[in-house]
Design an enzyme around this catalytic site. Structure first.
Site, PDB file in Angstrom:
ATOM      1  N   HIS A 131       0.843  -1.201   0.000  1.00  0.00           N
ATOM      2  CA  HIS A 131       0.000   0.000   0.000  1.00  0.00           C
ATOM      3  C   HIS A 131       0.881   1.255   0.000  1.00  0.00           C
ATOM      4  CE1 HIS A 131      -3.523   2.503   1.269  1.00  0.00           C
ATOM      5  NE2 HIS A 131      -2.600   3.163   1.947  1.00  0.00           N
ATOM      6  N   GLU A 132       1.901   1.258   0.842  1.00  0.00           N
ATOM      7  CA  GLU A 132       2.760   2.443   0.946  1.00  0.00           C
ATOM      8  C   GLU A 132       3.604   2.638  -0.309  1.00  0.00           C
ATOM      9  OE1 GLU A 132       2.226   4.591   3.182  1.00  0.00           O
ATOM     10  OE2 GLU A 132       0.868   3.330   4.334  1.00  0.00           O
TER      11      GLU A 132
HETATM   12 ZN   LIG Z   1      -2.456   5.196   2.515  1.00  0.00          ZN
END
Ligand SMILES: [Zn+2]
Length: 273
Positions: A131-132
């Site tokens: 996600h990051e």
């Molecule tokens: Zn985020």
């Protein structure tokens, strides 16, 4: 996200104009800041963060992060080959009790030690790291800084337009403008960013060989944990239902990416069947 604020100031000096497209043929985005300036500022903030001493946790984070980064560079449709190669990323465990994690342009990842209790499996860790890294692949930091710059420029324009009005009216107009700019432009975009990072992140973890269904379980669990006080990590994240719906919609494509990656990495045996 305070490093973004510092980055905005330096990056403004190197103002560039440009329209980009999010990987995967998504929406187009306006980027007004120089990537290198942003990466430099991010690097300075990163260097000042206190490191936690936990070699085992750090080794685990690095191993999963490197797989995820390699996948993010090569993922069909959603990949970003311009990301630095895995060995060039700085990956650290930050001595901070709040549950948070982040990736920065230029190749830096930090996981707060307060995040570790939420990451019992490598699938959980891959969910968060993917996600990051997706935020970086989508250049969301540069886009947010650009939006902040536009809002700041707009505020100056309002102030000038009201120059002959009494000071109290000007204050009022500026306050209204600030609220509108924040709610109307910055917040909805941030939710878009989160949904994009969810979708691309799921593709990346799948490409790296992790089961993408772990992402849905992770976000459900993490959302439930915020009852007793919302961690900063969740503050701009989409509502739990929206998030889970978005992840579920992406799941079939992510599973196909995982199957494809596994087929490609399985050497042909030529025998059984
Ligand atoms: Zn985020």
């Amino acid at each position: 996200m305070t490093w973004l604020r510092a980055a905005a100031l330096a990056a403004a000096a190197a103002l560039l104009g440009g329209c980009q497209t999010v990987p995967g043929g998504g929406r187009s985005q306006l980027i007004l800041v120089d990537d290198d300036a942003l990466a430099r500022e991010a690097g300075e903030a990163f260097a000042q963060m206190p490191r936690a001493r936990d070699e085992a946790a750090l080794a685990r984070i690095r191993a999963v992060a490197r797989k995820v980064i390699a996948a993010a560079r090569t993922c069909p449709k959603y990949g970003d080959p311009s990301l630095p190669p895995p060995e060039r990323w700085e990956i650290v465990l930050v001595d901070d009790p709040t549950p948070n994690a982040f990736a920065m342009p230029g190749g830096r990842i930090g996981v707060h030690r307060g995040m570790l209790p939420f990451l019992p499996t490598d699938g959980d860790l891959a969910t968060v790291l993917s996600h990051e890294v997706a935020h970086v692949a989508c250049r969301h930091g540069a886009e947010r800084v650009s939006q902040g710059l536009l809002a700041a420029l707009g505020a100056v324009a309002v102030d000038q337009a009201m120059a002959d009005k009494p000071a109290s009216r000007r204050q009022e107009a500026l306050a209204l403008y600030g609220a509108a700019a924040t709610l109307g432009v910055i917040l909805p975009y941030s939710r878009d960013h989160e949904s994009e990072a969810d979708r691309l992140g799921m593709a990346y973890m799948a490409r790296a060989g992790y089961d993408p269904t772990a992402a849905i379980a992770f976000w459900r669990r993490f959302a439930a944990s915020k009852e007793g006080g919302a961690p900063e990590f969740l503050s701009t994240h989409p509502s739990d239902k929206t998030r889970v719906r978005g992840l579920e919609a992406m799941l079939p494509e992510a599973l196909a990416i995982r199957n494809e990656a596994q087929r490609a990495s399985t050497p042909p045996t030529g025998a059984s069947r």
